[in-house]
Scaffold this motif. Structure first.
Motif, PDB file in Angstrom:
ATOM      1  N   PRO A  55       0.832  -1.213   0.000  1.00 42.08           N
ATOM      2  CA  PRO A  55       0.000   0.000   0.000  1.00 42.08           C
ATOM      3  C   PRO A  55       0.863   1.258   0.000  1.00 42.08           C
ATOM      4  N   VAL A  56       0.447   2.253  -0.790  1.00 45.94           N
ATOM      5  CA  VAL A  56       1.278   3.441  -0.956  1.00 45.94           C
ATOM      6  C   VAL A  56       1.480   4.195   0.352  1.00 45.94           C
ATOM      7  N   GLU A  57       0.477   4.149   1.254  1.00 46.87           N
ATOM      8  CA  GLU A  57       0.636   4.828   2.533  1.00 46.87           C
ATOM      9  C   GLU A  57       1.786   4.225   3.330  1.00 46.87           C
ATOM     10  N   PHE A  58       1.964   2.923   3.196  1.00 46.42           N
ATOM     11  CA  PHE A  58       3.037   2.247   3.926  1.00 46.42           C
ATOM     12  C   PHE A  58       4.396   2.491   3.274  1.00 46.42           C
ATOM     13  N   ILE A  59       4.405   2.617   1.944  1.00 42.23           N
ATOM     14  CA  ILE A  59       5.648   2.995   1.265  1.00 42.23           C
ATOM     15  C   ILE A  59       6.107   4.358   1.769  1.00 42.23           C
ATOM     16  N   ALA A  60       5.182   5.309   1.817  1.00 45.30           N
ATOM     17  CA  ALA A  60       5.512   6.654   2.288  1.00 45.30           C
ATOM     18  C   ALA A  60       5.987   6.633   3.738  1.00 45.30           C
ATOM     19  N   GLN A  61       5.339   5.821   4.569  1.00 43.68           N
ATOM     20  CA  GLN A  61       5.731   5.749   5.981  1.00 43.68           C
ATOM     21  C   GLN A  61       7.158   5.210   6.122  1.00 43.68           C
ATOM     22  N   GLN A  62       7.489   4.181   5.347  1.00 41.62           N
ATOM     23  CA  GLN A  62       8.850   3.640   5.390  1.00 41.62           C
ATOM     24  C   GLN A  62       9.869   4.716   5.045  1.00 41.62           C
ATOM     25  N   MET A  63       9.607   5.442   3.962  1.00 42.84           N
ATOM     26  CA  MET A  63      10.539   6.476   3.530  1.00 42.84           C
ATOM     27  C   MET A  63      10.702   7.572   4.576  1.00 42.84           C
ATOM     28  N   ARG A  64       9.583   8.070   5.084  1.00 39.54           N
ATOM     29  CA  ARG A  64       9.638   9.173   6.042  1.00 39.54           C
ATOM     30  C   ARG A  64      10.419   8.796   7.296  1.00 39.54           C
ATOM     31  N   LEU A  65      10.141   7.616   7.825  1.00 38.23           N
ATOM     32  CA  LEU A  65      10.778   7.214   9.079  1.00 38.23           C
ATOM     33  C   LEU A  65      12.287   7.068   8.911  1.00 38.23           C
ATOM     34  N   VAL A  66      12.709   6.526   7.789  1.00 40.97           N
ATOM     35  CA  VAL A  66      14.154   6.402   7.540  1.00 40.97           C
ATOM     36  C   VAL A  66      14.786   7.780   7.391  1.00 40.97           C
ATOM     37  N   LEU A  67      14.186   8.637   6.581  1.00 41.13           N
ATOM     38  CA  LEU A  67      14.778   9.946   6.304  1.00 41.13           C
ATOM     39  C   LEU A  67      14.773  10.848   7.532  1.00 41.13           C
ATOM     40  N   GLU A  68      13.733  10.738   8.369  1.00 43.53           N
ATOM     41  CA  GLU A  68      13.649  11.592   9.546  1.00 43.53           C
ATOM     42  C   GLU A  68      14.650  11.204  10.620  1.00 43.53           C
ATOM     43  N   ASP A  69      15.010   9.933  10.687  1.00 41.96           N
ATOM     44  CA  ASP A  69      15.863   9.443  11.764  1.00 41.96           C
ATOM     45  C   ASP A  69      17.287   9.152  11.291  1.00 41.96           C
ATOM     46  N   ILE A  70      17.433   8.214  10.376  1.00 42.73           N
ATOM     47  CA  ILE A  70      18.756   7.799   9.917  1.00 42.73           C
ATOM     48  C   ILE A  70      19.316   8.769   8.895  1.00 42.73           C
ATOM     49  N   GLY A  71      18.448   9.257   8.012  1.00 39.95           N
ATOM     50  CA  GLY A  71      18.885  10.144   6.943  1.00 39.95           C
ATOM     51  C   GLY A  71      19.442   9.356   5.774  1.00 39.95           C
ATOM     52  N   ALA A  72      19.833  10.057   4.733  1.00 41.14           N
ATOM     53  CA  ALA A  72      20.388   9.410   3.538  1.00 41.14           C
ATOM     54  C   ALA A  72      21.338  10.362   2.834  1.00 41.14           C
TER      55      ALA A  72
END
Length: 266
Positions: A55-72
């Motif tokens: 589901p696209v909402e879960f794709i977005a959640q995965q991305m946000r959580l990684v970028l907000e915490d670990i970064g890229a």
């Protein structure tokens, strides 16, 4: 460990391509891999037998959580199978802001020649994703779809890359592995010029995941602050050696040896 790479792509149950191949590649090149999975696939070396979209909402959640915490330090996209998924991924990139290098592996054509994107998704890629890309890495069939041109030689590759650049991406790496000949020629084109990379063709069926692997290797190089030509050159060498040292698994298009950089005596 140096260079954080967020990979937004599909999972390959066979382990040779997709998220699995991406993680192995980034790790083998001493980077750190984080993921946002867009789809689950049931596949092996003989082909893809099932796809289960996330589901696209879960794709977005995965991305946000990684970028907000670990970064890229770089982001690589792979299998983005629908217009909705592409719009979702671009939406997260826009809301997070920043100037993180983006490597786009278009994943438009299956190895057997079947289209993996419907016309609406192809249009969304051209209109929304490519203008954000630091480099896009189409193979010959994908470059033909993106440019609308037939590609038979290096000049054709050059014309197609120039047209794809007009969509707004900063660089295009057209991969020539689908063309005949003893030499594989890849062409990197930017608005400032071009660079040609060549290598001797390896006669083997064990090439599953080469596109995913190359794009992730380039993303790792950019995350480690290599220039784009340096990242491409190192990525091509990594893929070349991974093919040469492939383990020979499976009865079809087998996986590469992503771990060839790792000392067996560790």
């Amino acid at each position: 460990m140096k260079g954080r790479v967020l990979i937004v792509a599909g999972s390959d149950s066979g382990g040779g391509a997709g998220i699995q191949g991406d993680i192995k590649t980034v790790t083998a090149l001493t980077g750190y891999a984080a993921t946002a999975i867009t789809a689950l696939t049931a596949q092996n070396t003989m082909g893809v037998f099932g796809i289960h979209p996330v589901p696209v909402e879960f794709i977005a959640q995965q991305m946000r959580l990684v970028l907000e915490d670990i970064g890229a330090d770089a982001i690589k996209t792979g299998m983005l199978h629908s217009e909705q998924v592409i719009d979702t991924v671009v939406g997260v990139l826009e809301e997070m802001g920043g100037e993180i290098p983006l490597v786009v592996d278009p994943v438009m054509i299956a190895k057997g020649g079947a289209s993996l994107l419907d016309p609406a998704a192809s249009h969304a890629m051209q209109r929304r994703l490519l203008p954000r890309a630091d480099v896009i890495t189409p193979n010959i069939p994908e470059a033909q779809v993106l440019s609308g041109l037939e590609i038979l030689d290096l000049d054709d590759m050059r014309h197609a890359a120039t047209l794809i650049l007009s969509y707004g991406c900063k660089a295009v790496l057209v991969k020539g592995g689908h063309m005949d000949g003893e030499t594989v020629t890849d062409l990197l084109v930017t608005n400032d010029g071009e660079e040609v990379f060549t290598s001797r063709r390896i006669d083997t069926p064990h090439t599953h995941g080469t596109g995913c692997t190359l794009a992730s290797a380039i993303a790792t190089g950019l995350a480690q602050r290599l220039t784009l030509p340096e990242a491409v050159a190192r990525a091509r060498n990594y893929v070349d050696q991974a093919i040469r040292q492939a383990p020979g698994y499976g009865g079809g298009h087998g996986p590469l040896n992503h771990a060839w950089t790792v000392d067996d005596g560790f």
